[in-house]
Every structure is written in structure tokens, then in C-alpha cells.
Scaffold this motif. Structure first.
Motif, mmCIF file in Angstrom:
data_model
loop_
_atom_site.group_PDB
_atom_site.id
_atom_site.type_symbol
_atom_site.label_atom_id
_atom_site.label_comp_id
_atom_site.label_asym_id
_atom_site.label_seq_id
_atom_site.Cartn_x
_atom_site.Cartn_y
_atom_site.Cartn_z
ATOM 1 N N GLN A 7 0.831 -1.198 0.000
ATOM 2 C CA GLN A 7 0.000 0.000 0.000
ATOM 3 C C GLN A 7 0.867 1.249 0.000
ATOM 4 N N ASN A 8 2.003 1.198 0.708
ATOM 5 C CA ASN A 8 2.865 2.354 0.835
ATOM 6 C C ASN A 8 3.889 2.480 -0.287
ATOM 7 N N ALA A 9 3.919 1.508 -1.221
ATOM 8 C CA ALA A 9 4.888 1.566 -2.314
ATOM 9 C C ALA A 9 4.623 2.780 -3.199
ATOM 10 N N ALA A 10 3.364 3.082 -3.433
ATOM 11 C CA ALA A 10 2.985 4.215 -4.280
ATOM 12 C C ALA A 10 2.773 5.453 -3.418
ATOM 13 N N HIS A 11 2.933 6.598 -4.017
ATOM 14 C CA HIS A 11 2.600 7.867 -3.371
ATOM 15 C C HIS A 11 1.095 7.831 -3.062
ATOM 16 N N PRO A 12 0.655 8.342 -1.903
ATOM 17 C CA PRO A 12 -0.775 8.301 -1.556
ATOM 18 C C PRO A 12 -1.688 8.910 -2.626
ATOM 19 N N ARG A 13 -1.273 10.004 -3.254
ATOM 20 C CA ARG A 13 -2.098 10.626 -4.301
ATOM 21 C C ARG A 13 -2.251 9.670 -5.486
ATOM 22 N N PHE A 14 -1.162 8.998 -5.835
ATOM 23 C CA PHE A 14 -1.205 8.055 -6.957
ATOM 24 C C PHE A 14 -2.047 6.827 -6.586
ATOM 25 N N ALA A 15 -1.907 6.344 -5.363
ATOM 26 C CA ALA A 15 -2.722 5.207 -4.900
ATOM 27 C C ALA A 15 -4.207 5.557 -4.985
ATOM 28 N N GLU A 16 -4.555 6.782 -4.604
ATOM 29 C CA GLU A 16 -5.939 7.248 -4.681
ATOM 30 C C GLU A 16 -6.405 7.313 -6.141
ATOM 31 N N ALA A 17 -5.535 7.811 -7.020
ATOM 32 C CA ALA A 17 -5.877 7.877 -8.455
ATOM 33 C C ALA A 17 -6.143 6.481 -9.002
ATOM 34 N N LEU A 18 -5.345 5.504 -8.584
ATOM 35 C CA LEU A 18 -5.561 4.122 -9.039
ATOM 36 C C LEU A 18 -6.930 3.622 -8.601
ATOM 37 N N ARG A 19 -7.314 3.919 -7.361
ATOM 38 C CA ARG A 19 -8.648 3.524 -6.871
ATOM 39 C C ARG A 19 -9.734 4.181 -7.709
ATOM 40 N N GLU A 20 -9.585 5.492 -7.956
ATOM 41 C CA GLU A 20 -10.594 6.232 -8.728
ATOM 42 C C GLU A 20 -10.729 5.704 -10.149
ATOM 43 N N LEU A 21 -9.617 5.221 -10.718
ATOM 44 C CA LEU A 21 -9.626 4.702 -12.086
ATOM 45 C C LEU A 21 -10.034 3.226 -12.146
ATOM 46 N N GLY A 22 -10.309 2.640 -10.982
ATOM 47 C CA GLY A 22 -10.689 1.231 -10.942
ATOM 48 C C GLY A 22 -9.526 0.293 -11.202
ATOM 49 N N LEU A 23 -8.319 0.747 -10.933
ATOM 50 C CA LEU A 23 -7.119 -0.063 -11.165
ATOM 51 C C LEU A 23 -6.665 -0.740 -9.869
#
Length: 167
Positions: A7-23
Motif C-alpha cells: 500500500q505504501n509503495a505508491a505515493h498516496p495521491r497516486f494510490a488514490e488515483a488508481l482507486r478512482e480509475l478502478g485499477l
């Protein structure tokens, strides 16, 4: 790697973007390295892939307006081709503060999508030469794999030819 570390491998903003994009399938594929993968060469060495399989996310200023260019790691961006593509008077490499202000990330960790602001995106056609490319996951220590067509689509990029041609 534990689930928390993934979970912490990605920047939090990028992790959130992945969730929003359904990735949701992408975070477990993000690879974090103890040493920086800030440059394409560092990333390719850490991943053990070809330099051209790295997707660089580069911010330029076209008449003062930020534009993101996605380029393979083995190539350089031809500013004149970018200028013509955008119909701009002048294109320059963006300063570090403009990169952070526009994307929300520091140089060396800018991902191809999931930015703070919506910017025009150009993707060089050379990225399509590979089945998988690796891009920054928001930090200089983390990268993720994705097929280039999907990456370009998520970035909302126009496919262009802006690679500097070797003499």
C-alpha cells in the motif's frame, strides 16, 4: 512484502488515483526499491529491463502552460516537435517548482497520470514498441508495469511523434 508495504509503495495521491480509475489490481504490482529509480537508467537497472521500456513523465512549459510528455527511457524529447504539435511559440523544460505545482509530485517520481491538475498530455509513439512499460508510481523509489496502450489511455494522451531523431 507485506500488504501494508505494498500500500505504501505508491505515493498516496497516486494510490488514490488508481482507486478512482478502478485499477485495484495495480497496487500489488508496484515495485519499491531501496535505492532511487529517479532516472530512466536507474529504473531500468533496478527492474532489469530495457531502457526503452521505462516511460518517462516529463513536464514542459508551452508558452508558459504545463504539458506532460510521456517518452520512452532511451529517447530524448525534441522540443521543436513538441512546439509544432502544440502550435506554441516556445517550449521549455519546466522548473522543479512548476512540476510539483502541476503534478503534485517531485521530478524523478512523476507518474503518467493521477496528477493534482489536468494537463495536456502527449505520448510518443515509441512507447508502443513494448508489451509492457514501467513508469513512476509517484515517488523516486516506486515503479509500476502497464501495457502502453492502457497507460496512454489512462493518461488521456494524444499519440504523437516527438522523439529526437539520432543523426
Amino acid at each position: 512484502m507485506t500488504a501494508a508495504e505494498e500500500q505504501n509503495a505508491a505515493h498516496p495521491r497516486f494510490a488514490e488515483a488508481l482507486r478512482e480509475l478502478g485499477l485495484d489490481d495495480l497496487p500489488p504490482q508496484i515495485r519499491r526499491f531501496p535505492d532511487a529509480t529517479r532516472t530512466a537508467a536507474e529504473a531500468a537497472a533496478a527492474i532489469d529491463c530495457e531502457l526503452s521500456q521505462i516511460c518517462k513523465s516529463l513536464i514542459f512549459a508551452a508558452d508558459g502552460v504545463p504539458v506532460l510528455v510521456l517518452m520512452d527511457g532511451a529517447s530524448r524529447v525534441d522540443l521543436e516537435l513538441v512546439r509544432r504539435e502544440l502550435g506554441a511559440e516556445k517550449v521549455t523544460r519546466a522548473r522543479a517548482d512548476l512540476v510539483r505545482e502541476t503534478t503534485g509530485y517531485a521530478i524523478g517520481g512523476v507518474p503518467p497520470f493521477g496528477h493534482r491538475t489536468k494537463t495536456r498530455v502527449l505520448a510518443d509513439r515509441s512507447l508502443l514498441d513494448h508489451d509492457i512499460v514501467w513508469a513512476a508510481a509517484g515517488t523516486p523509489y516506486a515503479v509500476f508495469p502497464m501495457d502502453p496502450k492502457t497507460l496512454i489511455a489512462h493518461a488521456g494522451a494524444a499519440l504523437v511523434d516527438v522523439r529526437e531523431q539520432s543523426e
